[in-house]
Design a protein around this motif. Structure first.
Motif, PDB file in Angstrom:
ATOM      1  N   ILE A 148       3.151 122.876 -89.673  1.00  0.00           N
ATOM      2  CA  ILE A 148       4.039 123.772 -88.917  1.00  0.00           C
ATOM      3  C   ILE A 148       3.560 125.182 -89.224  1.00  0.00           C
ATOM      4  CG2 ILE A 148       6.401 124.567 -88.557  1.00  0.00           C
ATOM      5  CD1 ILE A 148       7.383 121.858 -89.488  1.00  0.00           C
ATOM      6  N   GLY A 149       2.827 125.733 -88.288  1.00  0.00           N
ATOM      7  CA  GLY A 149       2.168 127.011 -88.544  1.00  0.00           C
ATOM      8  C   GLY A 149       1.104 126.817 -89.597  1.00  0.00           C
ATOM      9  N   THR A 150       1.223 127.544 -90.696  1.00  0.00           N
ATOM     10  CA  THR A 150       0.257 127.414 -91.795  1.00  0.00           C
ATOM     11  C   THR A 150       0.765 126.518 -92.922  1.00  0.00           C
ATOM     12  OG1 THR A 150       1.167 129.400 -92.820  1.00  0.00           O
ATOM     13  CG2 THR A 150      -0.709 129.701 -91.325  1.00  0.00           C
ATOM     14  N   VAL A 151       1.961 125.970 -92.734  1.00  0.00           N
ATOM     15  CA  VAL A 151       2.575 125.134 -93.770  1.00  0.00           C
ATOM     16  C   VAL A 151       2.252 123.672 -93.508  1.00  0.00           C
ATOM     17  CG1 VAL A 151       4.724 124.434 -94.884  1.00  0.00           C
ATOM     18  CG2 VAL A 151       4.430 126.796 -94.095  1.00  0.00           C
ATOM     19  N   GLY A 152       1.686 122.993 -94.508  1.00  0.00           N
ATOM     20  CA  GLY A 152       1.376 121.577 -94.383  1.00  0.00           C
ATOM     21  C   GLY A 152       2.557 120.718 -94.781  1.00  0.00           C
ATOM     22  N   ILE A 153       2.801 119.664 -94.012  1.00  0.00           N
ATOM     23  CA  ILE A 153       3.892 118.721 -94.298  1.00  0.00           C
ATOM     24  C   ILE A 153       3.280 117.410 -94.760  1.00  0.00           C
ATOM     25  CG2 ILE A 153       5.902 117.516 -93.397  1.00  0.00           C
ATOM     26  CD1 ILE A 153       6.223 120.539 -93.450  1.00  0.00           C
ATOM     27  N   ASN A 154       3.688 116.948 -95.948  1.00  0.00           N
ATOM     28  CA  ASN A 154       3.204 115.671 -96.466  1.00  0.00           C
ATOM     29  C   ASN A 154       4.019 114.534 -95.847  1.00  0.00           C
ATOM     30  OD1 ASN A 154       1.357 116.980 -98.170  1.00  0.00           O
ATOM     31  ND2 ASN A 154       2.912 117.217 -99.773  1.00  0.00           N
ATOM     32  N   VAL A 155       3.325 113.673 -95.126  1.00  0.00           N
ATOM     33  CA  VAL A 155       3.993 112.594 -94.390  1.00  0.00           C
ATOM     34  C   VAL A 155       4.156 111.338 -95.247  1.00  0.00           C
ATOM     35  CG1 VAL A 155       3.834 111.084 -92.367  1.00  0.00           C
ATOM     36  CG2 VAL A 155       3.156 113.492 -92.201  1.00  0.00           C
ATOM     37  N   MET A 156       3.192 111.060 -96.124  1.00  0.00           N
ATOM     38  CA  MET A 156       3.246 109.825 -96.919  1.00  0.00           C
ATOM     39  C   MET A 156       4.522 109.722 -97.761  1.00  0.00           C
ATOM     40  SD  MET A 156       0.927 107.572 -96.426  1.00  0.00           S
ATOM     41  CE  MET A 156       1.154 106.621 -97.916  1.00  0.00           C
ATOM     42  N   PRO A 157       4.969 110.783 -98.418  1.00  0.00           N
ATOM     43  CA  PRO A 157       6.237 110.669 -99.166  1.00  0.00           C
ATOM     44  C   PRO A 157       7.423 110.333 -98.271  1.00  0.00           C
ATOM     45  CG  PRO A 157       5.011 112.609 -99.875  1.00  0.00           C
ATOM     46  CD  PRO A 157       4.319 112.088 -98.657  1.00  0.00           C
ATOM     47  N   ILE A 158       7.399 110.811 -97.008  1.00  0.00           N
ATOM     48  CA  ILE A 158       8.484 110.508 -96.075  1.00  0.00           C
ATOM     49  C   ILE A 158       8.459 109.022 -95.723  1.00  0.00           C
ATOM     50  CG2 ILE A 158       9.418 110.982 -93.786  1.00  0.00           C
ATOM     51  CD1 ILE A 158       8.191 113.797 -94.025  1.00  0.00           C
ATOM     52  N   ILE A 159       7.245 108.500 -95.428  1.00  0.00           N
ATOM     53  CA  ILE A 159       7.100 107.065 -95.123  1.00  0.00           C
ATOM     54  C   ILE A 159       7.554 106.238 -96.315  1.00  0.00           C
ATOM     55  CG2 ILE A 159       5.446 105.239 -94.587  1.00  0.00           C
ATOM     56  CD1 ILE A 159       3.774 107.349 -93.112  1.00  0.00           C
ATOM     57  N   MET A 160       7.134 106.644 -97.511  1.00  0.00           N
ATOM     58  CA  MET A 160       7.522 105.936 -98.735  1.00  0.00           C
ATOM     59  C   MET A 160       9.037 105.880 -98.871  1.00  0.00           C
ATOM     60  SD  MET A 160       7.000 107.253-102.642  1.00  0.00           S
ATOM     61  CE  MET A 160       8.311 108.464-102.360  1.00  0.00           C
ATOM     62  N   THR A 161       9.707 106.989 -98.628  1.00  0.00           N
ATOM     63  CA  THR A 161      11.162 107.058 -98.784  1.00  0.00           C
ATOM     64  C   THR A 161      11.871 106.221 -97.731  1.00  0.00           C
ATOM     65  OG1 THR A 161      10.904 109.292 -99.659  1.00  0.00           O
ATOM     66  CG2 THR A 161      13.107 108.632 -98.998  1.00  0.00           C
ATOM     67  N   VAL A 162      11.373 106.234 -96.492  1.00  0.00           N
ATOM     68  CA  VAL A 162      11.969 105.417 -95.425  1.00  0.00           C
ATOM     69  C   VAL A 162      11.913 103.942 -95.806  1.00  0.00           C
ATOM     70  CG1 VAL A 162      11.700 104.650 -93.042  1.00  0.00           C
ATOM     71  CG2 VAL A 162      11.529 107.092 -93.598  1.00  0.00           C
ATOM     72  N   ILE A 163      10.742 103.489 -96.267  1.00  0.00           N
ATOM     73  CA  ILE A 163      10.587 102.081 -96.680  1.00  0.00           C
ATOM     74  C   ILE A 163      11.522 101.771 -97.837  1.00  0.00           C
ATOM     75  CG2 ILE A 163       8.990 100.395 -97.668  1.00  0.00           C
ATOM     76  CD1 ILE A 163       6.739 101.813 -96.162  1.00  0.00           C
ATOM     77  N   ASN A 164      11.640 102.725 -98.760  1.00  0.00           N
ATOM     78  CA  ASN A 164      12.516 102.531 -99.914  1.00  0.00           C
ATOM     79  C   ASN A 164      13.972 102.392 -99.477  1.00  0.00           C
ATOM     80  OD1 ASN A 164      13.183 102.287-102.583  1.00  0.00           O
ATOM     81  ND2 ASN A 164      12.570 104.337-103.191  1.00  0.00           N
ATOM     82  N   CYS A 165      14.367 103.185 -98.498  1.00  0.00           N
ATOM     83  CA  CYS A 165      15.750 103.122 -98.007  1.00  0.00           C
ATOM     84  C   CYS A 165      16.010 101.815 -97.266  1.00  0.00           C
ATOM     85  CB  CYS A 165      16.033 104.314 -97.092  1.00  0.00           C
ATOM     86  SG  CYS A 165      16.128 105.895 -97.985  1.00  0.00           S
ATOM     87  N   ILE A 166      15.044 101.358 -96.460  1.00  0.00           N
ATOM     88  CA  ILE A 166      15.192 100.075 -95.758  1.00  0.00           C
ATOM     89  C   ILE A 166      15.340  98.945 -96.760  1.00  0.00           C
ATOM     90  CG2 ILE A 166      14.042  98.410 -94.255  1.00  0.00           C
ATOM     91  CD1 ILE A 166      12.703 100.803 -92.854  1.00  0.00           C
ATOM     92  N   SER A 167      14.478  98.981 -97.790  1.00  0.00           N
ATOM     93  CA  SER A 167      14.558  97.955 -98.838  1.00  0.00           C
ATOM     94  C   SER A 167      15.908  98.017 -99.534  1.00  0.00           C
ATOM     95  CB  SER A 167      13.431  98.169 -99.858  1.00  0.00           C
ATOM     96  OG  SER A 167      13.535  97.262-100.926  1.00  0.00           O
ATOM     97  N   GLY A 168      16.390  99.222 -99.815  1.00  0.00           N
ATOM     98  CA  GLY A 168      17.677  99.388-100.472  1.00  0.00           C
ATOM     99  C   GLY A 168      18.823  98.896 -99.610  1.00  0.00           C
ATOM    100  N   THR A 169      18.717  99.102 -98.279  1.00  0.00           N
ATOM    101  CA  THR A 169      19.759  98.645 -97.360  1.00  0.00           C
ATOM    102  C   THR A 169      19.896  97.131 -97.399  1.00  0.00           C
ATOM    103  OG1 THR A 169      19.363 100.538 -95.910  1.00  0.00           O
ATOM    104  CG2 THR A 169      20.512  98.659 -94.964  1.00  0.00           C
ATOM    105  N   ILE A 170      18.723  96.456 -97.397  1.00  0.00           N
ATOM    106  CA  ILE A 170      18.746  94.985 -97.456  1.00  0.00           C
ATOM    107  C   ILE A 170      19.281  94.524 -98.805  1.00  0.00           C
ATOM    108  CG2 ILE A 170      17.277  92.921 -97.433  1.00  0.00           C
ATOM    109  CD1 ILE A 170      15.414  94.443 -95.507  1.00  0.00           C
TER     110      ILE A 170
END
Length: 907
Positions: A148-170
């Motif tokens: 976003i502009g000159t700021v880099g966004i790390n996507v892998m931690p977001i994917i990791m957290t989504v998977i973690n939340c899905i696992s936690g939901t189950i």
């Protein structure tokens, strides 16, 4: 204190992670698959712990559900001290305490040490540098997949957290709201902790979450164990298919076999239960292994890995492991570290896991640890293995292959299998447990006593060595070491430790300038050493035939005295005949790794010095770009691995050794420069600077030893100089470009060639007799036609001594276009006679008054593969060779002791 806790608690997990990573990497040679392999290994190893955690957490949740209504009513009606008293009574009636609520955090507590270990290892893993995976351009840095502009966004931690939340939901389906919130809070905490981490680490933790998700899905289905077993079986089949499609290696053989063993353990256990009598261990439900047996078994393993093995190794050569960090550095510091590492591996974690299980499973764990302890003892003391000497960089002198160790592997495997199976065939009564318990106590006392004796030896030898270093350091401050006379006779004898004679023709061919620099030399290729170790070969080289192994074995109670006498023989002989004598670095003087010059105390006229390592700092200051392998780091990482190696069955050792890389991501193999290599290289490179020329009509004898050829290292082609970042581009393209032993051999002769050129330019070359010899050869993998296999199964290169001789005013032309060779049968015990021939009338050994001769070899030479002269060498360690050593039929095993009358095989 924090370092101690880290070593005990976190280091064992880091070791699991590193071993898992390197095992998979050795098989697939793929960094991403290695990260996945680590995730699989960690998931499988923690699965039993998570099952226990789930059991405790489920118990806690059920209790809280049952008490929820009562607690709500009490809190609604009462308050203050009255509420506290009534709640306490309610808890007591239900056998509950509020502190039990901590059981809900059990799964988090399991994750914390594994997270710390993974973070410390993977976030600093050099092997991730530059490795890409799909959109991840470099696993060693943050992913920054979005901007976003000159700021880099790390996507892998977001994917990791989504998977973690899905696992936690189950996982939390049907849980109380506060339990669900706890799971999501944990996911948020890991998101914050890992957001700025390298993509490789986040990828690893994402895979952990993925496997956790699969685990949670499986646990919600029927037949979960059967599904897991079927999936594991398919993976093993796929692994075999991959292994058979690739070039076979130790790693690719090891893992499928190990997985197969794990796969068949349940089936084998069921089969044994059916076939064995009802009173046997597996069918005896009342049989329980006591806790004290488990504790003692763990303690035995702890002592073996932390004290017995490392102490034995260091005590065998204390000086090699001294002054690694600084002048005050004692080898006991490394033993202390290994002891802490062993405590974490064999005491802390096993005991923690042990007390998490129920009584029956504890008994099974105790039984397993008892067998592991017995196997370790058998492997260390009965099957130590013969791999040659071990360098300070933890490289064995003899290559470890399945072929060379096949007999030991088979015998070792059969005995260990019998040890495991035998107890299950019999009824083990309570008295047997008492006997085992008593035996373990006695064994612990014996192992501790053995280790303390070695610790005392290490401490005493270090103190003695330190004092000797102080004394010698004050003496050796002169710039000039070697002096040559322009008008007198000079005799120079050079020993190149473990120099491989088979290389000589090839290095002269590659470096034709050596033909000019070493003009007048005759090469004797048909020369045999009397052994394949310095303690065996050096006495014969310096003392002649009175100091060959058969003679020294006749006086085994005086082997060190005879060794010292051999080193003194030529210096005293020339001194008695009015020669000026200089000796440098006499090998193993007083059986000391760094030569003990006190053997010359009765001969003050002899100028004896140790110069190896004296010029290292100067050389490194002049070549600041050179990076030396840290022996401190090697010892900190390798000692515990060496202990595992010695404790392991023979079939696993080659894999653990890993071609001297020891399954470590940072390689300390022979491709790296060590301080030993630089010590010896710098001494040779400095020869011109420490040599002076005199016009005095004085005869001079010089004896020197250099070990550069003993410490293989890849050097920069074509000059063969120490350098960093050696790769295929600067190794050269010759037949031995990939052999570090060849590199240091060429370097040794190039440096000697420059010295000899200096002697020529100063007019002392023609009046100098020069002998270049080696105390023994060395095992090498080169496919040289002449490197035949001899009668005992070794290769000729182990016993083929280097011998080159240049006499006074040699008739060889400086323009000689090829190396002059003489195929006469020689031994390196001919060196004393050659050195004194024509200079000293009827030379005799000044200690025995026996004449120096060379005719003792006319009937052949008796050679040994034994290494410790102070012990009796077995009959099967003697060989006889005569005439042409390159003809395998001339090598014969000796069937009867050669010390008096011997019988040669086939005669």
């Amino acid at each position: 204190m924090l370092n101690i806790l880290y070593t005990i608690i976190i280091y064992p997990i880091t070791l699991i992670i590193e071993y898992s990573f390197m095992i998979v990497h050795r098989i697939f040679d793929n960094t991403v698959l290695s990260l996945i392999g680590v995730s699989v290994a960690v998931t499988l190893s923690t699965l039993p712990l998570y099952f226990i955690a789930e059991k405790h957490q489920e118990t806690e949740r059920n209790i809280q559900k049952r008490l929820a209504l009562q607690i709500a009513k009490i809190k609604a009606v009462f308050s203050g001290d009255e509420q506290y008293m009534i709640l306490s009574a309610c808890y007591r009636q239900n056998h509950y305490h509020p502190v039990f609520a901590l059981r809900n955090t059990f799964s988090l507590l399991i994750q914390i040490p594994f997270f710390i270990a993974a973070y410390s290892y993977i976030s600093h893993l050099d092997m991730l540098r530059g490795v890409s995976f799909f959109m991840l351009r470099d696993l060693s840095v943050q992913d920054e997949l979005l901007h976003i502009g000159t700021v880099g966004i790390n996507v892998m931690p977001i994917i990791m957290t989504v998977i973690n939340c899905i696992s936690g939901t189950i996982y939390t389906r049907g849980f109380l709201l506060k339990d669900k919130i706890q799971v999501y809070l944990i996911a948020a905490v890991f998101f914050v902790l890992l957001y700025n981490s390298p993509a490789g680490l986040v990828f690893y933790w994402t895979m952990n979450n993925m496997f956790s998700l699969l685990k949670n899905i499986l646990l919600k289905t029927k037949h979960a164990k059967s599904i897991i077993y079927a999936v594991f079986s398919l993976c093993v089949i796929a692994l075999y298919a991959y292994t058979l499609s690739r070039r076979m290696s130790a790693a690719r053989i090891f893992l499928p076999v190990l997985c197969t063993i794990i796969l068949f353990i349940p089936l084998l256990t069921r089969f044994i239960k059916k076939k064995m009598p009802s009173g046997s261990v597996l069918n005896n439900s009342n049989f329980v292994v006591p806790t004290q047996i488990f504790i003692l078994s763990s303690f035995i393993l702890f002592i073996l890995a932390g004290l017995v093995v490392p102490c034995s190794l260091i005590a065998s050569s204390v000086q090699e492991f001294s002054f690694v960090d600084s002048y005050e550095s004692s080898p006991l510091l490394f033993i202390r570290l290994t002891l802490l590492q062993s405590a974490g591996i064999f005491l802390f974690w096993p005991i923690c896991v042990y007390y998490l299980f129920d009584k029956k499973r504890r008994s099974n764990i105790a039984l397993v640890f008892t067998f592991i302890a017995i196997i370790a003892l058998v492997d260390i003391f009965i099957f130590p293995g013969n791999y040659g000497f071990l360098t300070t960089t933890f490289r064995f002198s003899d290559a470890i292959t399945f072929e060379s160790q096949s007999k030991q592997i088979i015998v070792n495997s059969i005995i260990l299998l019998a040890i495991i199976i035998t107890p299950f065939l019999f009824v083990i009564k309570q008295v047997s447990k008492n006997i085992l318990y008593s035996f373990q106590i006695i064994l612990c006392i014996a192992l501790i006593t053995f280790s303390l004796i070695n610790v005392n030896k290490i401490n005493n030898e270090f103190d003695t060595y330190k004092q000797r270093q102080l004394v010698e350091g004050d003496v050796q401050n002169k710039n000039t070491v070697y002096t040559f006379s322009k008008t007198g006779k000079n005799v120079l004898v050079i020993m190149l430790d473990a120099c491989n004679s088979l290389y000589i023709p090839y290095l002269f061919e590659e470096k034709p300038q050596l033909l000019s620099q070493l003009s007048g030399f005759t090469y004797y290729p048909n020369c045999v050493a009397f052994g394949n170790h310095t303690k065996v070969g050096a006495p014969a080289l310096w003392g002649g035939y009175e100091y060959v192994p058969t003679q020294i074995q006749k006086a085994r109670n005086k082997t060190m005295a005879k060794h010292n006498e051999a080193l003194l023989m030529l210096p005293k002989l020339f001194l008695d005949n009015d020669y000026s004598v200089t000796v440098t670095d006499p090998p193993f003087a007083n059986y000391s790794w760094k030569p003990d010059l006190s053997i010359f105390k009765d001969y003050p006229q002899i100028d004896a010095k140790n110069i190896i390592s004296r010029y290292t700092n100067q050389y490194l200051n002049e070549h600041s770009e050179i990076e030396i392998v840290s022996l401190n780091n090697i010892l900190r990482t390798h000692l515990i691995r060496y202990a595992f190696f010695k404790m392991s069955p023979a079939v696993f050792r080659m894999f653990i050794y890993d071609k001297a890389d020891w399954l470590i991501a940072t390689s300390y193999s022979e491709s790296n420069l060590t301080l030993d290599t630089i010590d010896n290289y710098a001494a040779l490179a400095n020869l011109q600077n420490i040599t002076s020329i005199t016009a005095d009509k004085k005869n001079i004898y010089i004896a020197m030893d250099n070990d550069l050829t003993h410490y293989p290292a890849f050097l920069k082609f074509p000059e063969y100089i120490p350098s960093v970042n050696i790769d295929n581009a600067n190794l050269g393209s010759g037949p031995f470009a990939n052999e570090a032993t060849y590199h240091v051999t060429v370097a040794s002769f190039l440096l000697l060639g420059k010295w000899f050129q200096y002697l020529k330019e100063n007019g002392v070359y023609d009046n100098t007799r020069i002998i270049i010899a080696s105390d023994h050869g060395r095992d090498m993998n080169s496919k040289i036609e002449k490197n035949i296999q001899i009668s005992n199964g070794d290769f000729l290169s182990d016993y083929n001594a280097t011998l080159l001789v240049k006499d006074f005013k040699s008739t060889h032309s400086n323009e000689t276009s090829e190396l002059v060779t003489d195929d006469t049968f020689m031994t390196h015990a001919d060196v004393p006679f050659i050195a004194s021939f024509g200079l000293i009338p009827n030379p005799v050994n000044p200690f025995t008054n026996k004449a120096l001769k060379t005719d003792e070899k006319h009937d052949g030479a008796v050679v040994t593969s034994g290494r410790a002269m102070q012990h009796k060498i077995r009959n099967d360690q003697w060989m006889h060779v005569s005439d042409n050593i390159f003809d395998a039929s001339n090598w014969k095993n000796i069937l009867k002791s050669p010390l008096h009358t011997y019988v040669i095989e086939g005669k």
